[in-house]
Design an enzyme around this catalytic site. Structure first.
Site, short mmCIF file in Angstrom:
data_model
loop_
_atom_site.label_atom_id
_atom_site.label_comp_id
_atom_site.label_asym_id
_atom_site.label_seq_id
_atom_site.Cartn_x
_atom_site.Cartn_y
_atom_site.Cartn_z
N LYS A 1 27.26 47.13 -16.88
CA LYS A 1 25.89 46.64 -16.95
C LYS A 1 25.09 46.99 -15.69
O LYS A 1 23.96 47.38 -15.77
CB LYS A 1 25.86 45.12 -17.17
CG LYS A 1 26.83 44.59 -18.23
CD LYS A 1 26.36 44.81 -19.64
CE LYS A 1 27.39 44.58 -20.72
NZ LYS A 1 28.17 43.36 -20.67
N ASP B 1 31.48 34.36 -14.79
CA ASP B 1 31.36 35.68 -15.41
C ASP B 1 29.96 36.20 -15.06
O ASP B 1 28.97 35.70 -15.59
CB ASP B 1 31.54 35.55 -16.93
CG ASP B 1 31.29 36.87 -17.67
OD1 ASP B 1 30.98 37.89 -17.01
OD2 ASP B 1 31.42 36.87 -18.91
N TRP C 1 29.78 35.29 -25.09
CA TRP C 1 30.79 35.61 -24.07
C TRP C 1 31.41 34.34 -23.51
O TRP C 1 32.62 34.27 -23.30
CB TRP C 1 30.18 36.46 -22.95
CG TRP C 1 29.66 37.77 -23.46
CD1 TRP C 1 28.37 38.24 -23.38
CD2 TRP C 1 30.41 38.80 -24.14
NE1 TRP C 1 28.28 39.47 -23.97
CE2 TRP C 1 29.51 39.84 -24.44
CE3 TRP C 1 31.74 38.94 -24.53
CZ2 TRP C 1 29.88 41.01 -25.11
CZ3 TRP C 1 32.13 40.10 -25.19
CH2 TRP C 1 31.21 41.12 -25.48
C1 LIG Z 1 29.29 42.70 -21.71
C2 LIG Z 1 29.78 41.36 -21.31
C3 LIG Z 1 31.13 40.97 -21.45
C4 LIG Z 1 32.16 41.84 -22.10
O1 LIG Z 1 32.54 42.84 -21.27
P1 LIG Z 1 33.72 43.86 -21.66
O2 LIG Z 1 33.86 44.65 -20.42
O3 LIG Z 1 33.22 44.65 -22.83
O4 LIG Z 1 34.93 43.07 -22.01
C5 LIG Z 1 31.50 39.73 -20.99
N1 LIG Z 1 30.60 38.89 -20.43
C6 LIG Z 1 29.30 39.22 -20.31
C7 LIG Z 1 28.34 38.24 -19.69
C8 LIG Z 1 28.84 40.46 -20.74
O5 LIG Z 1 27.55 40.79 -20.62
#
Ligand SMILES: *Cc1c(COP(=O)(O)O)cnc(C)c1O
Length: 356
Positions: free
Chosen positions: A190, A166, A99
């Site tokens: 999540k 993020d 990511w």
């Molecule tokens: C799951 C995840 C993403 C991607 O998220 P989307 O909503 O599918 O774009 C980005 N960063 C992290 C840390 C993630 O766990």
């Protein structure tokens, strides 16, 4: 049979969230209509988004000067929206996983990107620590929890510039000191809600400093001005997020969530460390994620991997297969997962070990 849901995302939600969402699909706020079929501009939905926004601010203790936004496009869209809005000349990133590296790739479209450190050559099994963050960058970006690799940075970095994070897979698992941040974003699927909405917390003062033209939908100021209702927002995930936030508040807020998460993670890591069959994949225990616990069979037992997954399935344990890029197992211990599910997994590991 009761299922023990260890999926990495989309992932377990509280029963409270699921039940109230199901109810609202049938009859939303006593309108006699489904939440799926009413205007997002009605007073009933306005109350939902207002309360959800207020609860995010309350639970995370967000100071004045920040705006809370509910946007579509996933965390992946934020990989480009962040630099679009905040990268004037140069930004610094650390590469701690897939990511993070996706975020770096997008940022390069907008300016100079300094990648300060990377653990890619070791398949991201640790968080690099040997780097210095320059002061002359617009922001320093990090991924607080590397969902795929099971590593986590649980402390707000002390750096000589603004911070962007993020926090998709560990938001609401610890208190955050917002003073150093310009933006935090998190895909909801999540630790908050079903997929479809992304929580963005942005410092208003940080906006308007880039010269480029920004498309209306990608400009944070559009969504601030319109209260996340410039266009039709993801109504149902926002409703579910509100239920989760009420549940978090009722549990006792962020300190209690963190206490529970630490307890669950300690139980599982302790079982892994004391096992003759399993071992963790993260090399420095200080980097271990409390949200996603990655482990494998020791080489002499490697042939038993799929047998263990089946053994677990027979006990209602689902979602423990590791990400395809890591292999082995990954148990995600998000906030909605009860301690009892971790106990069931630990018992399965023990029983499998004694019978094989
Ligand atoms: C799951 C995840 C993403 C991607 O998220 P989307 O909503 O599918 O774009 C980005 N960063 C992290 C840390 C993630 O766990």
């Amino acid at each position: 049979m009761k299922k023990h849901n260890f999926y990495a995302g989309p992932s377990i939600l509280s029963e409270y969230t699921i039940q109230n969402t199901a109810d609202a699909i049938l009859n939303f706020a006593n309108t006699g209509l489904s939440i799926l079929e009413v205007s997002h501009r009605g007073k009933e939905f306005q109350a939902v988004i207002d309360e959800a926004t207020a609860l995010v601010k309350e639970i995370l203790n967000i100071p004045a000067g920040f705006e809370v936004l509910w946007l579509g496009g996933g965390a992946s869209l934020q990989f480009c929206m962040i630099p679009y809005n905040l990268l004037a000349k140069k930004a610094a990133y650390i590469d701690t996983g897939t990511w993070a590296s996706n975020a770096i790739k997008e940022a390069r479209l907008f300016g100079e990107v300094e990648v300060l450190a990377s653990s890619k050559d070791s398949n991201y099994t640790f968080i690099p620590k040997d780097y210095e963050v320059p002061a002359d960058v617009d922001y320093f970006h990090y991924t607080s929890n590397n969902t795929i690799y099971g590593t986590e940075i649980r402390k707000d970095p002390k750096v000589p510039c603004r911070i962007v994070a993020d926090m998709s897979s560990d938001i609401f698992s610890r208190p955050i000191d917002f003073s150093g941040y310009d933006a935090i974003y998190a895909g909801a699927q999540k630790n908050l809600a079903p997929a479809g909405v992304t929580l963005v917390i942005v410092r208003e003062e940080a906006l308007g400093r880039v010269d480029r033209a920004i498309p209306t939908m990608l400009d944070y100021r559009t969504h601030i001005k319109k209260g996340s209702m410039f266009n039709t927002p993801p109504v149902l995930p926002i409703f579910s997020a509100l239920q989760t936030l009420r549940y978090y508040k009722q549990l006792g807020g962020i300190e209690e969530l963190e206490r529970r998460d630490l307890e669950k993670a300690a139980l599982l890591y302790n079982a892994i460390d004391n096992s003759k069959m399993f071992k963790g994949t993260v090399t420095d225990p200080a980097d271990r994620s409390i949200m996603n616990v990655c482990f494998v069979m020791k080489p002499e037992y490697a042939a038993l991997e799929s047998a263990f997954v089946e053994f677990c399935a027979a006990r209602g344990i689902v979602g423990i297969k590791g990400h395809r890029s890591v292999g082995g197992f990954r148990a995600s211990l998000y906030n909605a997962l009860p301690l009892s599910s971790v106990q069931v997994l630990v018992e399965a590991m023990h029983d499998f070990e004694t019978t094989h």
